[in-house]
Write a protein that holds these residues in place. Structure first.
Motif, mmCIF file in Angstrom:
data_model
loop_
_atom_site.group_PDB
_atom_site.id
_atom_site.type_symbol
_atom_site.label_atom_id
_atom_site.label_comp_id
_atom_site.label_asym_id
_atom_site.label_seq_id
_atom_site.Cartn_x
_atom_site.Cartn_y
_atom_site.Cartn_z
ATOM 1 N N CYS B 6 0.843 -1.190 0.000
ATOM 2 C CA CYS B 6 0.000 0.000 0.000
ATOM 3 C C CYS B 6 0.878 1.240 0.000
ATOM 4 C CB CYS B 6 -0.916 0.012 1.223
ATOM 5 S SG CYS B 6 -2.133 -1.308 1.134
ATOM 6 N N VAL B 7 0.602 2.149 -0.939
ATOM 7 C CA VAL B 7 1.475 3.314 -1.085
ATOM 8 C C VAL B 7 0.677 4.606 -1.042
ATOM 9 C CG1 VAL B 7 3.324 2.136 -2.318
ATOM 10 C CG2 VAL B 7 1.401 3.027 -3.624
ATOM 11 N N ASN B 36 5.586 8.218 -0.723
ATOM 12 C CA ASN B 36 5.930 8.291 0.695
ATOM 13 C C ASN B 36 7.257 7.547 0.951
ATOM 14 O OD1 ASN B 36 5.577 8.685 3.497
ATOM 15 N ND2 ASN B 36 4.627 6.661 3.675
ATOM 16 N N ASP B 39 7.250 4.042 2.118
ATOM 17 C CA ASP B 39 6.627 3.070 1.227
ATOM 18 C C ASP B 39 7.643 2.500 0.237
ATOM 19 O OD1 ASP B 39 4.512 3.866 2.683
ATOM 20 O OD2 ASP B 39 3.417 4.825 1.048
ATOM 21 N N LEU B 62 -4.916 4.768 -2.417
ATOM 22 C CA LEU B 62 -6.222 5.425 -2.348
ATOM 23 C C LEU B 62 -6.004 6.927 -2.441
ATOM 24 C CD1 LEU B 62 -9.385 4.924 -0.952
ATOM 25 C CD2 LEU B 62 -8.245 6.433 0.612
ATOM 26 N N GLY B 115 4.173 1.246 4.571
ATOM 27 C CA GLY B 115 5.199 2.044 5.215
ATOM 28 C C GLY B 115 4.822 2.171 6.679
ATOM 29 N N SER B 118 2.946 7.636 7.018
ATOM 30 C CA SER B 118 2.797 8.477 5.845
ATOM 31 C C SER B 118 3.232 9.866 6.264
ATOM 32 C CB SER B 118 1.326 8.454 5.433
ATOM 33 O OG SER B 118 1.186 8.927 4.140
ATOM 34 N N SER B 124 0.997 6.911 11.285
ATOM 35 C CA SER B 124 1.604 5.600 11.594
ATOM 36 C C SER B 124 0.592 4.617 12.175
ATOM 37 C CB SER B 124 2.819 5.746 12.517
ATOM 38 O OG SER B 124 2.462 6.277 13.766
ATOM 39 N N VAL B 125 -0.563 4.540 11.558
ATOM 40 C CA VAL B 125 -1.608 3.665 12.093
ATOM 41 C C VAL B 125 -2.291 2.774 11.045
ATOM 42 C CG1 VAL B 125 -2.124 5.309 13.930
ATOM 43 C CG2 VAL B 125 -3.457 5.391 11.841
ATOM 44 N N ILE B 126 -2.189 3.133 9.768
ATOM 45 C CA ILE B 126 -3.053 2.470 8.789
ATOM 46 C C ILE B 126 -2.737 0.982 8.622
ATOM 47 C CG2 ILE B 126 -3.761 2.484 6.357
ATOM 48 C CD1 ILE B 126 -4.179 5.352 6.610
HETATM 49 N N1 LIG Z 1 -4.160 6.791 0.789
HETATM 50 C C1 LIG Z 1 -3.420 5.681 0.974
HETATM 51 N N2 LIG Z 1 -3.399 4.716 0.016
HETATM 52 C C2 LIG Z 1 -2.667 3.590 0.178
HETATM 53 N N3 LIG Z 1 -1.903 3.356 1.254
HETATM 54 C C3 LIG Z 1 -1.873 4.292 2.219
HETATM 55 C C4 LIG Z 1 -2.626 5.490 2.141
HETATM 56 N N4 LIG Z 1 -2.381 6.219 3.254
HETATM 57 C C5 LIG Z 1 -1.521 5.502 3.998
HETATM 58 N N5 LIG Z 1 -1.200 4.336 3.384
HETATM 59 C C6 LIG Z 1 -0.279 3.289 3.864
HETATM 60 O O1 LIG Z 1 -0.267 3.297 5.280
HETATM 61 C C7 LIG Z 1 1.029 3.602 5.776
HETATM 62 C C8 LIG Z 1 0.929 4.371 7.073
HETATM 63 O O2 LIG Z 1 0.224 5.566 6.870
HETATM 64 P P1 LIG Z 1 -0.312 6.482 8.055
HETATM 65 O O3 LIG Z 1 -0.925 5.583 9.070
HETATM 66 O O4 LIG Z 1 -1.300 7.397 7.390
HETATM 67 O O5 LIG Z 1 0.884 7.225 8.581
HETATM 68 C C9 LIG Z 1 1.713 4.327 4.619
HETATM 69 O O6 LIG Z 1 3.118 4.224 4.714
HETATM 70 C C10 LIG Z 1 1.155 3.565 3.424
HETATM 71 O O7 LIG Z 1 1.808 2.319 3.266
#
Ligand SMILES: Nc1ncnc2c1ncn2[C@@H]1O[C@H](COP(=O)(O)O)[C@@H](O)[C@H]1O
Ligand SMILES: Cc1cc2nc3c(=O)[nH]c(=O)nc-3n(C[C@H](O)[C@H](O)[C@H](O)COP(=O)(O)OP(=O)(O)OC[C@H]3O[C@@H](n4cnc5c(N)ncnc54)[C@H](O)[C@@H]3O)c2cc1C
Lengths: 318, 248
Positions: B6-7, B36, B39, B62, B115, B118, B124-126
């Motif tokens: 997922c990127v 990112n 990623d 997304l 990753g 983001s 750092s939760v997705i």
């Molecule tokens: N819109 C998105 N589409 C796909 N992957 C995402 C998206 N947002 C976040 N991710 C994935 O989730 C990770 C952590 O993101 P976050 O939790 O938003 O800091 C990122 O490093 C990506 O791998």
């Protein structure tokens, strides 16, 4: 809304983390404004210092297999306890463990999430969480709109004034925890203080010129009781381990004092340390961007200034 | 094995951030967007795992059309397929995770790399959320990854050291710097990526659980005091730290 808060109390090797006292204090302060209540949940085997919390009750979930962290077991225990006891908000310290657990439990309890909060305020009876985004280049105010809420609080930002209370401990024995994901070993980095947890950090950058000169960083850190940090330039050159890197792709820190030696202050470095309470910079370039956020600076050669700092601090400490 | 990554598509880390006129989002004028940084470690680990065990890789993002640029980069590095879950609106992290989880379920991938964070909203939760929605096991902030049969062993970075974490497939891994050295896209890869099709889908709708009510710049810090230009300033510096700042 009942305003029934639950705080996760993190332990490693049986010792409670300082960030948990901070989270408990912050939750207690919010609760006092909305006539809410706060209880704590701790997971592990033997845990010291639980009763020191200034909150009414702490639930200790005990099992010998839970001495080490297990994401699956911890998530299950916290979520189940939260759901079965009518809590509406859950608080964590945004530590390595808290950041892993907060999103997992948020899914299980069907809650909205605000991670890495640096301020929590009440507006119209709702908690508004402030958190840094874009590497600290902006702050957002976030309102969780779902009935259940999870907050993770950046360590070292909130005051811990609840560390001398007398909480009642209620013991829950855990039968066969879910260990689908488990920590089988803890590898400590040479027993040294970690930048993520230190009150004082001394960091070196490319201006240190080579790994051998980090002796100076270590010595100054030693006399200050500080942790050693590094810029990415120093880490990428192989002078220091990645665990010491401060910044966007390293660790985010908010110590009381951050000393930057031979670090220019690139935006990605600032991202990790700009919320430090006091910043000292030693750099021979008066235009280095680090001076724009430093409280105190010496524009000079660090190889001359740092030994003098070590001597002066030794003198006042003796 | 089918492997997904997922990127996200984010402002360059050096970009200057200004608040937009709505007071709730950033002004995107003049901001360059990139894949990112974390990623890239996730993409590299997906590629390495495929090289070792065979299979097929898919990158999922997304967001709006602009995210295609990041998906192309993943393809250029060697990822086989790309899916854009097209949605321009604001989604909180839980709602992003739900859309990603649904797509991963449809793809039937049993190993998914994210990753660790983001660098736009720095959540750092997705990854963790998506794994819980899927019922997959998850290791976050991984600095090493190994797979044997269905057994997964990782090291994850924590304060003062590393944890060795063991689990099994299906699994979600979130990548921290140090996991690997991301490869550069070859010229051939870049050319091939241009010709590849990026599948466009509508993500499953999901409610937001959080709302941004304001965005501001941090209080700008007053540039401090230059205490001196050589070691003769040290006693004064130490005095200030003791008496004014009271930090030592
Ligand atoms: N819109 C998105 N589409 C796909 N992957 C995402 C998206 N947002 C976040 N991710 C994935 O989730 C990770 C952590 O993101 P976050 O939790 O938003 O800091 C990122 O490093 C990506 O791998
Ligand atoms: C995606 C991305 C992520 C990044 N993440 C991070 C991160 O997490 N952390 C990080 O730190 N960087 C990060 N960077 C890198 C960042 O942009 C800078 O390159 C890096 O911080 C520079 O490190 P430095 O200040 O040690 O080196 P330099 O910028 O080279 O600065 C060295 C300084 O030392 C001074 N100096 C030299 N000799 C002396 C002397 N004798 N006495 C006193 N001063 C002296 C010089 O004047 C100079 O200001 C990232 C970059 C990118 C693109």
């Amino acid at each position: 809304m009942a305003n029934k808060y639950l705080v996760f109390i993190e332990q490693r090797n049986g010792a409670v983390k300082k960030s948990s006292y901070e989270a408990a204090s912050a939750a207690a302060e919010l609760a006092s404004k909305v006539s809410g209540t706060v209880e704590g949940i701790a997971i592990g085997n033997d845990i010291e210092g639980l009763q020191k919390f200034g909150i009414s009750k702490i639930h200790h979930f005990k099992n010998a297999d839970l001495l080490n962290y297990s994401p699956s077991a911890y998530t299950e225990i916290i979520s189940k306890f939260f759901n079965e006891n009518g809590f509406d908000s859950l608080f964590f310290g945004a530590t390595a463990m808290g950041k892993d657990l907060a999103p997992r439990t948020a899914v299980h309890i069907d809650a909205g999430l605000a991670i890495d909060c640096v301020a929590l305020n009440i507006a119209e009876n709702e908690i508004i969480a402030t958190r840094p985004v874009f590497a600290g280049k902006a702050l957002i105010d976030l309102k969780i709109t779902s009935p259940k809420k999870v907050f993770a609080l950046r360590p070292n930002v909130f005051n811990a004034n609840a560390s001398s209370g007398s909480a009642e401990i209620s013991l829950h024995e855990v039968q066969s925890p879910n260990l689908k994901v488990k920590v089988t070993e803890l590898k400590k980095s040479e027993g040294k203080l970690d930048v993520a947890e230190a009150d004082i950090i001394v960091s070196g950058g490319r201006g240190m010129k080579g790994p051998e000169h980090f002796k100076l960083v270590e010595e100054l850190a030693d006399v200050l009781g500080a942790a050693c940090g590094a810029s990415r330039a120093a880490v990428d050159a192989g002078w220091r381990p990645h665990g010491e890197q401060v910044g966007q792709t390293g660790k985010t820190v908010s110590p009381n004092l951050y000393v930057a030696l031979g670090i220019s202050g690139a935006i990605q470095h600032l991202a990790g340390m700009r919320s430090s309470k006091y910043i000292v910079a030693v750099n021979k370039d008066k235009d280095a961007p680090i001076f724009q956020i430093a409280d105190y600076g010496i524009v000079g050669d660090l190889f001359e200034v740092v030994p003098a700092m070590i001597n002066e601090i030794k003198k006042i400490k003796s | 094995m089918k492997i997904a990554v997922c990127v996200s598509h984010v402002p360059d880390t050096a970009a200057k951030i200004n608040i937009g006129s709505d007071g709730k989002s950033i002004d995107q004028n003049g901001v360059t967007f990139v894949v990112n940084p974390y990623d890239e470690f996730a993409i590299e680990e997906a590629l390495k795992t495929k090289e070792k065990f065979g299979g097929e890789t898919v990158a999922i993002s997304l967001g709006g059309d602009a995210n295609k640029e990041t998906l192309r980069k993943a393809l250029a590095m060697g990822i086989d397929n790309a899916v854009l879950l097209k949605d321009e609106g604001y989604r909180d992290s839980g709602s992003v995770a739900k859309a990603l989880a649904d797509e991963i379920r449809q793809q039937g991938t049993e190993l998914v790399f994210f990753g660790k964070q983001s660098v736009d909203f720095d959540n750092s939760v997705i990854g963790q959320m998506t794994s819980e929605l899927l019922g997959y096991n998850c290791v976050s902030v991984a600095v090493s990854f190994s797979l044997e049969g269905t057994s997964v062993k990782c090291e994850r970075e924590i304060e003062g050291g590393k944890e060795v974490v063991e689990t099994t497939l299906p699994a979600v891994i979130t990548a921290q710097k140090g996991l690997n050295e991301p490869r550069y896209a070859s010229l051939k890869g870049i050319m091939a990526a241009k010709k590849k099709e990026i599948a466009e889908k509508s993500p499953s709708p999901a409610a937001n659980y959080a709302e941004i009510v304001g965005m501001k710049k941090p209080a700008s810090k007053q540039a401090g005091k230059i205490v001196g230009t050589d070691s003769s300033a040290v006693p004064e510096l130490v005095r200030l730290l003791r008496e004014e700042a009271k930090v030592i």
